[in-house]
Design a protein around this motif. Structure first.
Motif, short mmCIF file in Angstrom:
data_model
loop_
_atom_site.label_atom_id
_atom_site.label_comp_id
_atom_site.label_asym_id
_atom_site.label_seq_id
_atom_site.Cartn_x
_atom_site.Cartn_y
_atom_site.Cartn_z
N GLY A 24 34.41 33.39 20.25
CA GLY A 24 33.32 33.63 19.27
C GLY A 24 33.31 34.90 18.65
N ALA A 46 20.04 35.05 15.06
CA ALA A 46 20.93 34.02 15.75
C ALA A 46 22.17 35.10 15.42
N TRP A 47 22.69 35.84 14.58
CA TRP A 47 23.93 36.23 14.60
C TRP A 47 24.06 37.73 15.52
N PRO A 59 26.00 32.24 22.98
CA PRO A 59 25.38 31.33 23.74
C PRO A 59 25.38 31.67 25.16
N THR A 60 24.48 31.19 25.79
CA THR A 60 24.30 31.61 27.17
C THR A 60 24.02 30.29 28.22
N GLY A 61 24.26 29.26 27.80
CA GLY A 61 23.88 27.86 28.58
C GLY A 61 25.05 27.51 29.42
N THR A 62 25.33 26.53 29.85
CA THR A 62 26.37 25.71 30.69
C THR A 62 27.77 26.09 29.99
N CYS A 63 27.71 26.31 28.52
CA CYS A 63 29.15 26.49 27.90
C CYS A 63 30.00 27.70 28.55
N THR A 65 29.81 28.04 31.93
CA THR A 65 30.47 27.44 33.33
C THR A 65 31.47 26.49 33.00
N MET A 66 31.53 26.00 31.62
CA MET A 66 32.51 24.83 31.30
C MET A 66 33.76 25.61 30.77
N LYS A 67 34.21 26.49 31.22
CA LYS A 67 35.53 27.28 30.79
C LYS A 67 36.63 26.25 30.47
N SER A 102 36.29 28.36 24.13
CA SER A 102 36.11 29.41 24.92
C SER A 102 35.28 30.43 24.08
N LEU A 103 34.37 30.98 24.85
CA LEU A 103 33.50 32.14 24.17
C LEU A 103 34.54 33.08 23.78
N LEU A 117 22.96 36.81 18.54
CA LEU A 117 23.04 36.04 19.89
C LEU A 117 24.35 35.51 20.24
#
Lengths: 259, 94, 283
Positions: B90, B66-67, B71-75, B77-79, B86-87, B69
């Motif tokens: 991260g 996990a460390w 996130p690659t989902g809809t997050c 798109t949802m800026k 926001s990413l 990785l």
């Protein structure tokens, strides 16, 4: 078999790095790692699947691979304590709140709390909601003494982020799109009949409903809501409360109790 | 607040509320902005909640850390405004 | 003690997505089976659907979490939940597995194997006595799909099951897919296994699909995945068993990648045709 056999087997199941426990065989050899891996895999895939079915919007938000890795880390620290998996993952949102790879998604734990509340509501006891007619029949001078019993499925969530909108965008209610505003959002989750409903709450609504759910009188709940949000609109909130089906019975408190 | 005054104010609000309830419900288009408008009902409620099974799985094990990785989902798109959530904040920017 | 009493017909594992189709079906399956643990919430759609189906259908409650094979006491809370569920729906049958799934306080969510020794036999028999007493009914015990064996085993699985049934009065649930999977995995002829199996104690049969892979040595390794139609060798074993036992309530299990209703229904119909032939043979 000694208890030790199961101790070793169980410990090795949850630790992917550990060797195959002693005493296990197959006709093809003495230490069958791929055979033991079937059990290890069944345990982990089954539990990851259980979490994915309880947190589908979360999986959409972070993507399958990240969700799987996050769930794997959670299961390692918080394996289920009951064979009833319907309730597994209650503290997954709290775990994610402290899970550094997801730290950038500050709203994620609140969206997960909303999903957890939805599944609790789905399995909660059934009860018939109060109708508008019942409210209309309450004697006016006693209204402030009214005490309501919440529906067993009712939950109120408060988020510093637009958790309801983000959940809606990831559960087929709205298209995922750039967020143009960043308001705090509160939600009421309730299952008046067979469908779980999520309502975004107006200012003061969360405090108002929580006070009522905690057994305070209507008068006291209004005071608490006004204290929380001066813009609290009582008639809008009463209409919402009645329409939501979030309460199932009422009684009148003896007058003169202070809030 | 005086109790009888409170009840009087409550009575007025309740009357208004009951009138509102008699009117047709808000349209689905209001769902995004309105509060208490239309309920956001669950989709595919059949699947809500984890289930047990007595079957094994043929999906093979994965060895993802996990460390490493993001996130690659809809997050993606949802800026969000101002970079909040926001990413970019991260630990492993895209 | 209430005896297990399913109709000698073909049934299916109930999945919520098939609810409407089953209600609309003019010739529905002979019985439905549910996993007990999925109906241990207080209320909501799962119970509403099950209560509706129970009006018209025979029911088998199949537990997957009691951990009868654990070398620790049964979870009395879980046994109480099973009793409440059986009291509420009064199923024609209750069954569980010869396996363990809980250790200390952790639920491991799989049907794990146990060595077959006198010590495990005594423990399993005690647990079954306890279950049957608590539920006030006979239970059925299912043979497991296993992927490895224990050096300490001193009994064959078939001997173990026969002795458990003799001591406790429980019935047996013969999972023929599990027989094929485990026999292949352990390089045993499934017909030999079935020849040793106490078929007179069988009150229900399970059929399901499996996946095929290989172990570290390249030997075939089958996984009890319930995600495909029943495979030909399993159908053949089923016919063989019916030839010896006559018709027995038979369930199609399909738990992963669940297909549309007509596909599952067709599997049950295929089992139903073999059962009808067995009925004719008896007559």
């Amino acid at each position: 078999m000694s208890r030790d056999t199961q101790d070793r087997f169980a410990a090795a199941l949850l630790d992917r790095e550990s060797p195959v426990p002693q005493g296990l065989e197959s006709w093809t050899g003495t230490a069958p790692p791929r055979r033991f891996a079937v059990y290890r895999n069944n345990v982990m895939q089954g539990l990851i699947g259980a979490l994915a079915s309880r947190f589908p919007a979360t999986e959409k938000i972070v993507g399958r691979d990240f969700f799987t890795a996050m769930a794997d880390a959670y299961i390692g620290k918080h394996p289920p304590r009951s064979p009833v998996l319907l309730t597994y993952g209650e503290d997954f949102p709290d775990f994610v709140a402290g899970f550094e790879p997801a730290a950038g998604l500050v709203y994620l734990p609140d969206v997960m709390r909303l999903e957890a509340a939805r599944s609790r509501a789905y399995h909660a006891a059934d009860a018939e909601p109060l109708t508008a007619a019942t409210f209309a029949a309450i004697p006016t001078p006693r209204l402030s003494d009214l005490i309501l019993t919440p529906h067993p499925s009712l939950a109120i969530l408060r988020s510093a982020y637009p958790a309801v909108l983000i959940w809606a965008m990831n559960s087929g209610k709205a298209e995922p799109a750039p967020l143009t505003a960043w308001p705090a959002e509160d939600a009421l989750v309730v299952r008046p009949h067979m469908l779980v409903e999520v309502h975004r709450l107006p200012p003061g609504g969360a405090v108002f409903l929580q006070a009522l759910a905690d057994g305070l009188t209507l008068g006291c709940a209004v005071e608490a809501a006004l204290g929380d949000a001066p813009a609290f609109d009582l008639s809008q909130n009463l209409a919402g409360l009645i329409r939501s089906g979030g309460f199932i019975s009422l009684r009148l408190e003896e007058p003169a109790n202070a809030c | 607040m005086n109790k009888s005054l409170a009840s009087l104010a409550l009575a007025g609000s309740l009357a208004t509320a009951l009138t509102t309830l008699a009117a047709p419900a808000a349209s689905a288009a209001d769902a995004k902005e309105k509060c208490y408008g239309i309920a956001l009902k669950g989709q595919n409620d059949c699947a809500a909640g984890p289930g047990t099974t007595c079957a094994g799985t043929s999906k093979i094990d994965y060895q993802k850390n996990a460390w490493k990785l993001v996130p690659t989902g809809t997050c993606e798109t949802m800026k969000v405004p101002g970079g909040m959530g926001s990413l970019m904040q991260g630990p492993a920017p895209v | 003690m209430q005896a297990s009493n399913l109709p000698r017909r073909a049934g299916v594992g109930f999945k919520p997505e098939h609810f409407e189709a089953i209600l609309a079906d003019t010739s529905p399956p002979g019985f439905l089976e549910i996993h007990a643990e999925n109906y241990m919430g207080a209320g909501g759609p799962p119970h509403a659907r099950l209560a509706r189906l129970r009006q018209d259908h025979a029911l088998s409650i199949h537990g997957v979490g009691l951990s009868i094979g654990a070398m620790q006491p049964l979870d009395s809370d879980h046994l109480a939940r099973l009793k409440a569920l059986c009291d509420r729906y009064e199923p024609e049958s209750f069954s569980e597995h010869l396996a363990w799934s809980s250790h200390d306080t952790i639920f491991l969510n799989d049907l794990l194997p146990l060595p077959y020794t006198l010590a495990t036999l005594i423990r399993v028999a005690e647990h079954i006595d306890q279950v049957q007493e608590a539920l006030g009914r006979q239970m059925l015990l299912e043979n497991p799909a296993t992927y490895l064996t224990f050096a300490e085993s001193t009994l064959q699985e078939t001997e173990f099951l026969a002795e458990i049934a003799r001591r406790t009065g429980c019935g047996l649930l013969l999972d023929i897919n599990n027989v094929f999977v485990a026999s292949t995995n352990h390089n045993v002829d499934p017909l030999d296994y079935l020849a040793r199996f106490p078929l007179s104690k069988v009150r229900e049969i399970h059929l399901g699909g499996h996946a095929e892979t290989v172990d570290d040595a390249g030997a075939p390794l089958l996984i009890d995945s319930h995600d495909t139609p029943v495979k030909d060798p399993v159908w053949a074993l089923y016919e063989t068993v019916l030839g010896r036992t006559g018709p027995i309530a038979t369930l199609i299990e399909w738990d992963n990648d669940v297909p549309d209703w007509p596909v599952l229904r067709a599997e049950a119909e295929a089992a139903g045709r073999l059962l009808a032939a067995a009925h004719r043979l008896v007559a």
